[in-house]
Structure formats: structure tokens, C-alpha cells
Design an enzyme around this catalytic site. Structure first.
Site, mmCIF file in Angstrom:
data_model
loop_
_atom_site.group_PDB
_atom_site.id
_atom_site.type_symbol
_atom_site.label_atom_id
_atom_site.label_comp_id
_atom_site.label_asym_id
_atom_site.label_seq_id
_atom_site.Cartn_x
_atom_site.Cartn_y
_atom_site.Cartn_z
ATOM 1 N N HIS A 60 0.817 -1.207 0.000
ATOM 2 C CA HIS A 60 0.000 0.000 0.000
ATOM 3 C C HIS A 60 0.856 1.266 0.000
ATOM 4 O O HIS A 60 0.578 2.217 -0.720
ATOM 5 C CB HIS A 60 -0.919 -0.022 1.221
ATOM 6 N N HIS A 106 -10.961 1.768 -1.281
ATOM 7 C CA HIS A 106 -11.148 1.285 0.084
ATOM 8 C C HIS A 106 -11.884 -0.054 0.009
ATOM 9 O O HIS A 106 -12.928 -0.251 0.616
ATOM 10 C CB HIS A 106 -11.898 2.310 0.938
#
Ligand code: ADP
Ligand code: MG
Lengths: 769, 245, 88, 88
Positions: A60, A106
Site C-alpha cells: 500500500h 477502500h
């Protein structure tokens, strides 16, 4: 200042866990990466240091598997003010104004808790935009779910839509567009991508920097709790089948606090009180602190004992990795520290000076003065290893792509055509999204010239008389069948949507949603799709200004379709030149631009009517795509067309019907002869009606204006053919082509189109605390 | 003439109201900070839409206790023209300047779209520039807009002409289908007995600029302007347009 | 001497006020096959920890809060219950 | 023979989960001059009338409903309490 050698045992509150090979593995670091870290540090690490590395070197934050691929994307262009690497990209839209925009995923949090996952996703991307000094003016949500026949998908759709809605609605940012696609491939692993767009006076642009030795570093906003610890690492591993055990503390969003942060931050920036500001997003204080220091080649020295916390007994490890929402890190101009505090207090926000900027290149963390972590910033941020893997295409995909589609090419009867048409209009991927976007505030801020329901949303810009058009697009099914083409089409479709509205496409943000890159076939998809995006962005002169990568989107070994989502923004020099997508008045001429080819592979028709995902996706000629865009912009500037609608899911027949159904004063019937577009006659019946050949647009113009439109098309090398005439409310929708006729009332089709989502969602209980 | 627009921390239609007044109406506007006690000599107060304090607890429940509300209540009780839009309407009810309450939409979801509104009383300080019975198209954007009150209160509002706006369909009828939130008797906006405090859920300030292609909301602002101009030549608030069927 | 009490405020929609959320839950329970549910009312629960001299004092303090802020009597009924003292 | 029971489900945010609503109420109470409030948690109350053979049966039936529909165990804790039988 250097202190005595660290004694790892003495550093954190409570027990310092021993760092075994197992603990390292739990932190998502490979043995080789751990060796490299030990080499950088030259001594044993504290658990806090392990946590920091693990977060910064996660997929990430560190883009381990995607960075080499992303480097190939074109990022430069005359209008680009800020390319990738900052909180958001920025382009120059004239008169001293910039547009900041970025998209973020998300996905995993939304799979676990759809409402909060989507809400906090929105919150994060908003902060990315307003920390550039830009006031957010629009939100787009690009969503993927499984089939709505499954209760779980309905639960996820309901929660995600309420989450996106409640967050933006509360803050007062209109959600004006997006996409919603349903396919069993996303059943266990929904995709929730949110794009935010803001406007900023260019002389007020600010970056996430930590400069100037001794300058105060302040933590602002919500207090820190144990939320989402290891969220960043969590986003980088695949979900357990039950999802439950590895469930970290769910992050809860508070849009009210975000609103306070937004107003306070913009006031601080406007009054020039700050050096730098950054969202505490994924990996919280760790990534914001380290990245701010890295950008300015400085160091940072903070004491976590000074951080306002929500829970007792938090360890430095937890405070460093917490992903509590609605927090920011800022570096104040030293002479303005009090003024900064005053502004924050006026907005009822917590602010604590937790440390200082240094010049020693260290990310140093203390607890009550004692050092608990001390890591050189540069290797921490820049030396995260990257991997270039071998990509090999899956034989299953090759087989699917090369399947013979002949059996799907023709219709038994006129009735079969009508049935297919009605099935497509009822397909959740095509049907009206009113059920979704009526839950979003679309008109707050009074900038919305065109909201959801059109090819692109259009918003007023502060710059004199101009407007911004934007769209998000991506087709996972195409990308699955042929990743490079899917990547190209995502860009081209987004650009076409923006151009249909009359705007010149300018720049791109992208969100790459893929399964595990450790699988060779997935790495193939990723590298090919990125290559396709790059080719299209170069050809269409729409550079990439930023984006986000979400990997490991698979659950129980079942990967999602590779799904690149493109957020495209474009500018209308004169807001009056905007073009609606639906038909305007009875008597108007209907034209189709572009070439219809014998293509039904990967279509919604095959999926919805025949239940198969087969064949090659439609081809995309980038020159043709560019010429079409030029034509659309010229047509808008010359006020030549009264409407323009992109032909995508469901093909020409569906596009025409959408133009009729969505007419602003109520549906308008029409008649159209599809054969007019089949010049060489080599197009199968199904491809003529429902094929998804690219670079096609349905236009309308007032009676007699077709000639001007045609000559513009001819000049720009775009095929343009007259197919029919717009009727009135009472006119039925009369379509013919390849020997088949359909004659249905437009109101009946409208009813199918409008009821598809409400019917499926009617029993959903929206429970929120 | 000067409008005061109250800014609570979570107001989000304050800037829209500001633009409606300054750009749409061409008058002066000033923000009134919720922590202040100074009304800055304004002629009209607007409580704008938004989520004043996150709408936690109940929409408007906490805003009612803001410092500025003391002055707003005095202003309104003294006959000052006070307009509450959406969250502002909710606050006016919580502050007991208007009767009844606004609860969660019957459909349980936030709803944002244009609604049909009928002007039920064009003889108020807020609606004098509309025709009686005129049908307007104005957006709503709320999750808690269902107007409820005791039947006796509703009867009183109706009898005194204090239902100022009602949700209606394309034919101007107050049908159930035209009611976006389940409001009692399709009520979208009401006025107090003194005729100087109006609350409504739809957003007239969002349709008060030429460039947006719909000016149906501007009448609320021109009405206020004309009321104030008229009273300036007469003798103060007492001369405001009365309320009555 | 004062202790900390945990006090619950249980708020329900007043009789006569529609409760669409309760109705929706009831319908959903029916769809899931639960039988014998004759009514569902959906309300709010506010749990307050408060320092007070006695349980009675805590009770009356929270009742004042309800009147002033926590409940809206036009639309809601409420009861206040002191649950217990909060251990040190 | 079965009776009708009134059962309360009291739902609160799980410990450690942020509760912005509770915090806002706490702040508002402080501003109104209430002292001694150390924490406010805002939750939900669902009141169900259900026919069952016994209080225990009612209890376990409602517990099943909570797991399946009424509560969100990811972020909420709940307790089920049979309050009383509902008079005819
Ligand atoms: N989740 C969503 N939120 C807001 N608007 C949406 C959403 N999904 C789709 N829309 C809107 O619905 C319309 C149709 O979307 P889409 O089917 O993607 O159209 P197209 O094929 O032209 O790209 C667009 O205006 C789009 O912005
Ligand atoms: Mg699209």
C-alpha cells in the site's frame, strides 16, 4: 543529536515482544526484505521500528509490485502542475486556478464493514485533496459488486452507498458521478473507489513537506485510538474466507470532524501559516511523518507521549500505526504557531505539537523523551524493494477469448430482440442508478451544471465562465479477456464521456484494482493493463497525475476481474458549450459517429442475456479514438449538436434508448434504422444491435443542422451516419436493423430501466447507529 | 439591505445562501459566527442548511444551544425576519420558534432531487413575489425532513394559513407519491404565528442563480427584499406583511 | 463522597409517531422467517457515566439532561435507568 | 401456550470503536454546564414484541435475530433483555 545505542528491551510501554522470524513474517516482510532492513539499521530493531518498516514497505505504501510498472506511465503535459507523488495531482485550468484530483480505493475495509469502509474511504480521499489547499467540489464513486441476486451483494451495495452518501452529504460536497457494475467476479471482494476533485488558487498550492530545522510538527484533529492498526498491511494481504479473525479494529468515520478539518486547513493555508500539511492516512503517523521528511530531505523528531489519544495504555507501536480517521500532520511556520493554534481552537479541533523538524535525515520517535525508534528516512521511504515479476497469460483466459461466438450472433425472432433489449435495460449494470444517486447530495455548492445520469458530470469552475467535466470508467470484463485492450479502453471511454459533454479531456488519475501480483497470470494482467493505460494516455494527450494501487483483491482464492478505473477530467472553455447526453426535442435528427464492427466479445449482451464472458473485447484504435474526441469538442464549440451520448454497455440499441428515456422533460420516443451504420454488411445481428464497438457516439441535432455536423465530422475523419429522428412522448420507440423490428412504448422501457434497482433493493434494511 | 447568514461549524449551505443573496439578489450578506453574540445589524437572518453539529443526537438539537442562538431567538421573537432552510428549519423547531419536529424520512434514506412545491400562502414576507398556488421546482437534500406535529397543531397551522409550502406532483396535487419524506399533510414549509419566521426543507438558495438554469427559489429572497424595503418606508417590523388565509 | 454511575437513557418514538425503521426491521424479520413478532420499535440508547453523590442524584441529573437536550418530547418518550456504579 | 413478551435489544458501539455521536453529546452537555460526565456512548434500542413459549425462548429467539439482522457485530455490542409480558 545522537543518543546512546538503543536498547530495544527498554523502549515501549509494557513488554517488548521478541522479534522472531514468525513476527517478521506476520508483518508481511520476506526474509530477504528483513535482511535488507537489518543491513540499513545495522542493529536489532525495536518492535516499533519493525512496525514502521512493515507499514512503509507494504504494498500500500511502498508499491513493491507496481512501482516499476507505474514508472512507464506518461505524466507530463503543459497543464500538469503537480504530477504523481503528492497527496493529489493538480492541473492548471486557467485564470490562476488549479484543479486537484485523485482517486483512492477502500476495497478491503468495505468488504468487512461496507458503511464505515466506504465512509472512511471518502474521508481519506477528501483529505488528500484539501491538504493541497484545494476546496473539494465533487466526489465520484466507482463501485463493483457481485450479482444483486445475492443477499450479501445487496447488503454491501446498501452499506456502501449510505457510507459514501452520508460522508459527502454531511460535509457538503456533491457526489455527482461514478459507476456501478455488478458481476459475480466481485461477489466476495467488492470494489469501492472514490475520486475527489477540488479547486485551488495556484498561488495557494501547498505540499506535504517538512522543512526548516526546529519547526513545530503538529498533530491535528481526532484523537488517536486503536483503529485499523495495520490497516495498510491489511490492505495488502488477501482476505480470509471468513474475514472475521484477521479483522482489525474497524475505522469509524466522523464527517463532522472532517468538515472542521477541511475548513480549518483551508483557512491555515489561505493565511499562509503553514510549511506543509499531510493527511494521516494509511499507516497513520508513520507514513505521514516519514513521507513529509523524505519530500524535503529533512528529518523529524516526535514524542508520541504528546499525541492526544482516545484510549489508555497505547504503545508507541500502536500510536505510530493507528489509522484513526480525521487526523492530519502539519508543520507550522514557527512564528505562526500560536496563530495556527488559534484557528484550530476556533474550529474546535485538538492540536498538539508533538515534535520538531530536524536536518539529520532521521525519523525519530520518542516516548516521554526516550527514543523508541530511529530510522534513516531515505532508505525507509525510497529503498522499499520493488519486484518485476514474470507475467504469463492464463490459458483459461486465452481459451475464453478465442471461443467461437457464432452461436450468439443472430436472433430467432423480433421478439427475441425485444426480450434481449428488455433484459439489458433491466440489468443492474445498465439500468438507472437513480436509487443510488438520489441518496447523494448532488446540488450542494451550486456548481453542478450536470449531475449523475449523464456521460460526464459538469461543474462550474471559479475560473471565468469555464466548467469542469469528469467521469470514471473501467471495464473489468474487457480487461480480463485482454488486459492491454481493457487498459486502453478504460482511458478512451473516460475521455469519450468527458468529450461527449463538450469538454477537452485533460488529465487522468487511476486506480488499479487487481488480485495478487504473486500469481503470474495476475502480474500479466497488471503489466499489460498498465501498458494499455500508458498507450492511451499518450495518444489522447491526457497525462497521469496520480492514482492508487489496490492489489490482493481476492477472497478464498477467487480473484476479481482485473479492474483499472480511470478518473478523467476535462475543461469546457465556455460552460455554455456543454452538451447534454439525452435527446432534446421532437423532430431532431439522430446521428451515429464512429464505426460499428462485428464485435460482441466481452459484451454486457453476452453476460446478461447468455450468461457467458467470452470472446475478445472490442478493438480500440487510438487514432480513431482521438479523432472522435476532437470531433466532439469541435461540435460542442460550434454548438453543432444538441446531445451526445457515448455508446458503451449494451451497444447501439441501448445507447439510443437511454437517449430517449433520459430526455429532461420526460421520455421521448424515436425511430432509428440501425442498418444505416452497417456499411459493409459484415456485422452480425447481435453485434449490430448490442455490440460494444468503441469510439461510437449517438448525437442529435436540430432539423437541418445535420449538414454542418457532417462536414465537421468529415473534416476530422470521423464516420457519421444519420440513423433516425426523435419523436415525442407518444411516439413509440421504433428500431429496425438486420431484418428485425422492435416497436415498444418508450414509457414501458423507461419503467423497466427505472425499476431495476429499486425492485431488487426494496427489502434492504439500512441500519446505522 | 443586509442578510446575516449564521455559520455553525457544520453548516454547508452557508456559501450557497451567500451567493444567492449577493449574486442572485445583488444584496449584501455577512456571515454570523456561531460563537459570536453580534448580529451585525442585519435585516434578515438565514439559518442555512448543513449538519450544524454533525446532526448527532437529532438534527438541530445541539445547534440550538450555540451562543449566537440567544440573539437569534431574541431577534425572531422581536419580529425579525428569520429564514431556516433544511437544517435551519430543524434548528428553528428545536429552538421552539416553530412548532413540530423533523424526523427521519419515512423511506429511511437521504434523498436529493427536485420536488414540486406549491405556494400555499403568497401573502407572507417570504413569498409575496410568488403567485398564490404557484408551482415551483426546488431541490431537496435531507435525511431528516419528515415534518411531524400533533394533529391539533397541524389543524391550527392549516387554519391560520401557516402552511406556506406543500409537496405536490406535476398536476399540483399533494399526493403521497409527491411527498418525498412522509411529511404530515405534505408540509414542506411553515411560518410562525407572527409571520416573521419561516422554515422549509427544500433549498431555494440552490435555484437562485441564472447560470444554474432555474430561478424558482429566487422569489423567497426577492420577497424578503421587498418586505424590508416596504417596511423601511413604513414603520418598522410591525408593518411586515401579515399572515392570514 | 461521590461515585461514578452508569445511567441509561432509553428513547423510543412516541406512540402515534410513525416508526419506519421499526417497521422495516419487522418486515425484514418476517422475510427471514421469524414468526410471532407483533411489533418492533426502533429507538435510541444513550449511556452516560456520571459522577454523583447517590444513584438518586445521578438519576435526577440525567433526567434534567433529557429534558434540556437528549430527548425531544414532541416526538420521543424516554426512561432513565441507573444501571450500576462503575468500578474503580 | 404461548405469551407475548416485550424484549429490549440494547446496542452500543463496541469498546474502542470511535463514537463521534457520544462524544458530541458529551461535549454539548459540558457546554450546558453539566459536570461530572465522564463518558457518553450513543447506541440504539430495538424493542420487540414477540410471542414465545417462555421468557427463555423469547430471549434466544431475539438473540438469533440480533446475530442475523439487528446488530452489526463488527462494530456493535448488544444485550438482549426480556422486559415483561405484554398484557392482553
Ligand atoms: N455509484 C454512482 N454514484 C453516482 N453516480 C453514478 C454511480 N454509478 C453510476 N453513476 C452515474 O450513472 C450514469 C451512468 O453510468 P455508466 O453506466 O457508467 O455510464 P457510461 O456507460 O456512460 O459511463 C453516469 O452519469 C454515472 O456518473
Ligand atoms: Mg461509465
Amino acid at each position: 543529536m545522537t543518543e546512546a545505542v538503543l536498547d530495544p528491551k527498554a523502549k515501549s510501554q509494557g513488554e517488548e515482544p521478541e522479534i522472531t522470524a514468525e513476527v517478521v513474517a506476520e508483518h508481511g516482510l520476506s526474509p530477504e526484505e528483513w535482511e535488507q532492513i537489518l543491513g540499513i539499521m545495522g542493529r536489532p530493531l525495536t518492535i516499533a521500528e519493525l512496525g514502521i518498516f512493515s507499514a512503509m514497505w507494504s504494498e500500500h505504501c511502498g508499491y513493491k509490485n507496481s512501482r516499476p510498472l507505474l514508472k512507464t506511465l506518461p505524466t507530463e503535459g503543459a497543464a500538469v502542475v503537480q504530477g504523481p507523488g503528492e497527496n493529489a495531482g493538480v492541473i492548471d485550468v486557467g485564470d490562476g486556478w488549479g484543479v486537484a484530483f485523485k482517486i483512492e480505493s477502500h476495497n478491503h475495509p468495505s468488504a468487512v464493514e461496507p458503511y464505515q469502509g466506504a465512509a472512511t474511504g471518502s474521508g481519506g480521499i477528501l483529505r488528500d485533496v484539501f491538504t493541497m489547499g484545494a476546496r473539494p467540489i465533487a466526489i465520484f464513486d466507482s463501485l463493483r459488486f457481485g450479482s444483486l441476486d445475492s443477499p450479501r451483494s445487496r447488503y454491501l451495495l446498501d452499506g456502501v452507498v449510505r457510507g459514501v452518501g452520508d460522508y459527502g452529504n454531511c460535509i457538503g460536497i456533491p457526489t455527482v458521478g461514478g459507476e456501478t457494475v455488478f458481476d459475480p467476479a466481485y461477489e466476495r471482494n467488492p470494489l469501492v473507489n472514490v475520486m475527489c476533485i477540488g479547486v485551488v488558487p495556484l498561488d495557494q498550492l501547498i505540499r506535504g513537506e517538512a522543512k526548516g530545522v526546529g519547526n513545530p510538527v503538529m498533530a491535528v484533529g481526532a484523537r488517536t485510538g486503536r483503529d485499523g492498526i495495520h490497516g495498510a498491511t491489511f490492505a495488502s494481504v488477501e482476505l480470509d474466507e471468513d474475514g472475521a479473525d484477521s479483522r482489525p479494529q474497524v475505522q469509524v468515520g466522523d464527517p463532522f470532524t472532517e468538515k472542521l478539518l477541511l475548513e480549518a486547513s483551508l483557512e491555515l493555508i489561505e493565511r499562509d501559516l503553514l510549511i506543509g500539511i499531510q493527511d494521516m492516512g494509511a499507516a497513520g503517523l508513520t507514513s505521514s511523518g516519514a513521507e513529509m521528511a523524505a519530500r524535503s530531505g529533512s528529518g523529524i523528531d516526535i514524542d508520541v507521549a504528546l499525541l492526544p489519544v482516545r484510549e489508555e495504555g497505547m504503545t508507541p507501536y500502536e500510536m505510530l500505526l493507528s489509522e484513526s480517521q480525521e487526523r492530519m500532520l502539519l508543520v507550522a511556520k514557527p512564528e505562526h504557531e500560536e496563530a495556527v493554534r488559534e484557528v484550530l481552537t476556533r474550529w474546535d479541533l485538538q492540536a498538539a505539537t508533538i515534535g520538531r523538524v530536524t536536518d539529520d535525515g532521521m525519523f525519530r520517535v520518542r516516548l516521554d523523551g526516550k527514543i523508541v525508534a530511529e530510522i534513516p528516512v531515505d532508505p525507509l521511504v525510497d529503498d522499499c524493494p520493488t519486484y518485476v515479476r514474470d507475467g504469463i497469460e492464463s490459458p483459461d483466459v486465452i481459451r475464453a477469448r478465442e471461443s467461437d461466438l457464432d452461436e450468439y450472433g443472430s436472433f430467432e425472432s423480433d421478439r427475441a430482440v425485444q426480450d434481449a433489449l428488455e433484459t439489458l435495460l433491466d440489468a443492474p449494470t445498465i439500468a438507472s442508478r437513480r436509487w443510488i444517486h438520489e441518496q447523494y447530495d448532488t446540488s450542494v455548492q451550486t456548481n453542478t451544471l450536470v449531475g449523475p445520469g449523464s456521460d460526464a458530470a459538469i461543474l462550474r469552475l471559479p475560473a471565468g465562465g469555464r466548467a469542469l467535466a469528469a467521469s470514471t470508467d473501467g471495464n473489468g470484463r474487457y480487461t480480463y479477456l485482454e488486459p492491454r485492450v481493457g487498459g486502453r479502453i478504460a482511458v478512451a471511454e473516460a475521455a469519450r464521456n468527458v468529450a461527449c459533454s463538450g469538454a477537452r479531456p485533460m488529465a487522468v488519475t487511476n486506480c488499479l484494482n487487481f488480485a495478487s501480483p504473486l500469481r503470474t497470470e495476475v502480474y500479466y494482467q497488471l503489466s499489460e493493463a498498465v501498458a494499455g493505460i500508458g498507450e492511451a494516455c499518450s495518444a489522447l494527450e491526457t497525462p497521469v497525475t496520480g492514482g492508487n494501487v489496490s492489489l490482493y483483491n481476492e477472497t478464498g482464492g477467487k480473484p476479481i476481474y482485473p479492474t483499472p478505473v480511470i478518473g478523467m477530467v476535462g475543461v469546457l472553455q465556455d460552460l455554455e458549450q456543454r452538451v447534454p447526453s439525452a435527446f432534446q426535442s421532437p423532430g431532431d435528427e439522430i446521428w451515429v459517429a464512429g464505426s460499428t464492427r462485428d464485435e460482441i466479445g466481452g459484451s454486457e449482451y453476452l453476460a446478461a442475456v447468455h450468461g457467458v464472458v467470452l470472446g475478445p473485447p472490442p478493438s480500440l484504435d487510438l487514432d480513431e479514438a482521438k479523432r472522435l474526441i476532437d470531433f466532439l469538442v469541435v461540435a460542442a464549440e460550434g454548438r453543432l449538436a444538441r446531445s451526445a451520448h457515448d455508446c458503451s454497455d449494451g451497444g447501439l440499441a441501448v445507447a439510443l434508448i437511454e437517449c430517449g428515456i433520459q430526455a429532461s422533460g420526460g421520455p421521448l420516443g424515436f425511430e432509428a434504422d440501425l442498418d444505416a451504420v452497417s456499411v459493409d454488411g459484415n456485422v452480425s445481428e447481435a453485434a449490430l444491435w448490442f455490440g460494444e464497438s468503441q469510439s461510437r457516439v449517438v448525437l442529435s441535432c436540430s432539423e437541418g443542422a445535420g449538414e454542418a455536423l457532417s462536414s465537421a465530422a468529415k473534416r476530422l475523419g470521423v464516420p457519421l451516419r444519420r440513423v433516425g429522428t426523435v419523436g415525442d412522448r407518444a411516439t413509440s420507440c421504433r428500431l429496425q436493423g438486420s431484418g428485425h423490428h422492435v416497436d415498444v412504448s418508450i414509457d414501458a422501457l423507461h419503467a423497466i430501466y427505472e425499476s431495476a434497482l429499486p425492485r431488487r433493493m426494496s427489502e434492504q434494511v439500512g441500519l446505522t447507529a | 439591505m443586509k442578510f446575516g447568514i449564521v455559520r455553525f461549524p457544520g453548516s454547508n449551505c452557508d456559501a450557497d445562501a451567500y451567493r444567492a443573496v449577493t449574486e442572485g439578489l445583488g444584496q449584501e450578506a455577512e456571515y454570523l459566527w456561531h460563537k459570536s453574540h453580534d448580529l451585525a445589524g442585519v435585516d434578515v437572518i438565514i439559518l442555512p442548511g448543513g449538519f450544524s453539529y454533525g446532526d448527532h443526537l437529532r438534527a438541530g438539537a445541539i445547534a440550538r444551544f450555540s451562543p449566537i442562538m440567544k440573539e437569534v431567538v431574541e431577534f425572531a421573537q422581536g419580529g425579525g425576519l428569520t429564514l431556516g432552510i433544511c437544517n435551519g428549519f430543524q434548528i428553528l423547531c428545536e429552538a421552539h420558534l416553530l412548532p413540530g419536529a423533523l424526523v427521519r424520512n419515512a423511506g429511511l434514506r437521504f434523498r436529493c432531487h427536485d420536488v414540486g412545491l406549491r405556494v400555499e400562502n403568497a401573502d407572507t414576507s417570504f413569498t409575496r413575489d410568488y403567485e398564490q398556488g404557484q408551482r415551483l421546482r426546488i431541490p431537496i437534500a435531507h435525511a431528516e425532513g419528515q415534518y411531524v406535529a400533533e394533529p391539533a397543531t397541524l389543524d391550527e397551522l392549516e387554519a391560520e394559513g401557516r402552511v406556506v409550502f406543500r409537496y405536490v406532483d406535476a398536476d399540483g396535487e399533494p399526493t403521497a407519491a409527491a411527498n418525498p419524506n412522509g411529511s404530515a399533510r405534505n408540509i414542506a414549509g411553515i411560518i410562525n404565528a407572527g409571520g416573521n419566521v419561516l422554515g422549509l426543507m427544500p433549498h431555494p438558495e440552490r435555484v437562485a442563480l441564472e447560470v444554474l438554469g432555474n430561478l424558482d427559489g429566487l422569489g423567497v429572497f426577492t420577497s424578503l427584499l421587498h418586505t424590508v424595503q416596504a417596511s423601511a418606508t413604513a414603520d418598522g417590523p410591525a408593518a411586515l406583511a401579515g399572515v392570514g388565509p | 463522597m461521590s461515585e461514578t454511575f452508569s445511567v441509561d437513557v432509553r428513547i423510543t418514538p412516541r406512540g402515534g409517531i410513525l416508526d419506519p425503521q421499526g417497521e422495516t426491521i419487522a418486515r425484514a424479520l418476517g422475510n427471514l422467517g421469524y414468526e410471532g413478532v407483533s411489533s418492533v420499535r426502533a429507538g435510541r440508547l444513550v449511556r452516560i457515566e456520571i459522577e454523583a453523590k447517590s444513584a438518586d442524584a445521578a438519576q435526577s441529573e440525567v433526567e434534567r439532561m433529557c429534558e434540556e437536550l437528549i430527548a425531544n418530547p414532541t416526538i420521543e418518550d424516554y426512561v432513565v435507568r441507573v444501571r450500576d456504579t462503575v468500578g474503580q
